[in-house]
Enzyme design. Structure first.
Site, PDB file in Angstrom:
ATOM      1  CB  VAL A  46      -0.903  -0.335   1.155  1.00  0.00           C
ATOM      2  CG1 VAL A  46      -1.600   1.690   0.791  1.00  0.00           C
ATOM      3  CG2 VAL A  46      -2.269  -1.405   1.429  1.00  0.00           C
ATOM      4  CB  CYS A  47       3.979   2.314   1.930  1.00  0.00           C
ATOM      5  SG  CYS A  47       3.568   1.441   3.238  1.00  0.00           S
ATOM      6  N   PRO A  48       3.534   2.429  -1.564  1.00  0.00           N
ATOM      7  CG  PRO A  48       4.632   0.066  -2.174  1.00  0.00           C
ATOM      8  CD  PRO A  48       3.842   0.694  -1.303  1.00  0.00           C
ATOM      9  CD  GLU A  50      -0.884   5.258   2.731  1.00  0.00           C
ATOM     10  OE1 GLU A  50      -1.894   5.903   2.486  1.00  0.00           O
ATOM     11  OE2 GLU A  50       0.389   5.136   2.905  1.00  0.00           O
ATOM     12  CG  LEU A  51       5.291   6.534   0.124  1.00  0.00           C
ATOM     13  CD1 LEU A  51       6.796   6.373   0.258  1.00  0.00           C
ATOM     14  CD2 LEU A  51       5.328   7.961   0.993  1.00  0.00           C
TER      15      LEU A  51
END
Length: 187
Positions: A46-48, A50-51
């Site tokens: 999920v992090c990439p 969002e970033l």
């Protein structure tokens, strides 16, 4: 205890930014609007997304005078490696702050102690270094940069227009409210 209207606690950390390692501290958050965007870990799922979403909207944030600081408990070395190997993360032009000591994550009360990772926490900080917006979501729930932009615009509007507030779904240029006795019970 709520962090709203509290001053950012002191910290100093290393970050990867613009192809270099830099030092970032709480002093960097003063004098301009800032978004401190915590995420659990590099090389995840999920992090990439969002970033990358933040990277795709970064120019709009900069046009509002806002700097973004992405923070995880990884090191600045890990941030560089991720930046060099991921097409999504390679788009990032904002600082990626390492918090391996967990000082920043604890300061913002987002550290998951037993995991050594940060929750998905978003903090909007005004030029005086005070937190104006706090949003924390569970690990599996990604955030939306456009909604964050809307909230930043509302926070900036309220800061420059004392006595006015922004209602739900407010968009830049729309009508605001001026709370008063005459308005009670009429909304």
């Amino acid at each position: 205890m709520s962090l709203i209207n509290t001053e950012v606690k002191p910290f100093t950390a290393q970050a990867f930014h613009g192809g270099k390692f830099i030092t970032v501290s709480d002093a960097d958050l003063k004098g301009k609007w800032s978004v401190v965007f915590f995420y659990p870990a590099d090389f995840t799922f999920v992090c990439p997304t969002e970033l990358e979403d933040l990277a795709d909207n970064y120019v709009e944030f900069k046009n509002l005078g806002v700097e973004i600081y992405a923070v995880s408990t990884d090191t600045h070395f890990s941030h560089k490696a991720w930046h060099d190997t991921s097409d999504a993360i390679n788009k990032i032009d904002y600082p990626m702050v390492g918090d391996p000591t967990h000082v920043i994550s604890r300061n913002f009360d987002v550290l998951i102690e037993e995991a050594g990772l940060a929750d998905r926490g978003t903090f909007v900080i005004d030029p005086e270094g005070k937190i104006q917006i706090v949003e924390i979501t569970a690990g599996g729930i990604g955030r939306d940069a456009k909604e964050l932009l809307r909230k930043v615009k509302a926070a900036q509007y309220v800061a420059t227009h004392p006595g006015e507030v922004c209602p739900a779904k407010w968009q830049e240029g729309e009508k605001t409210l001026a709370p008063s006795l005459d308005l009670v019970g009429k909304i």
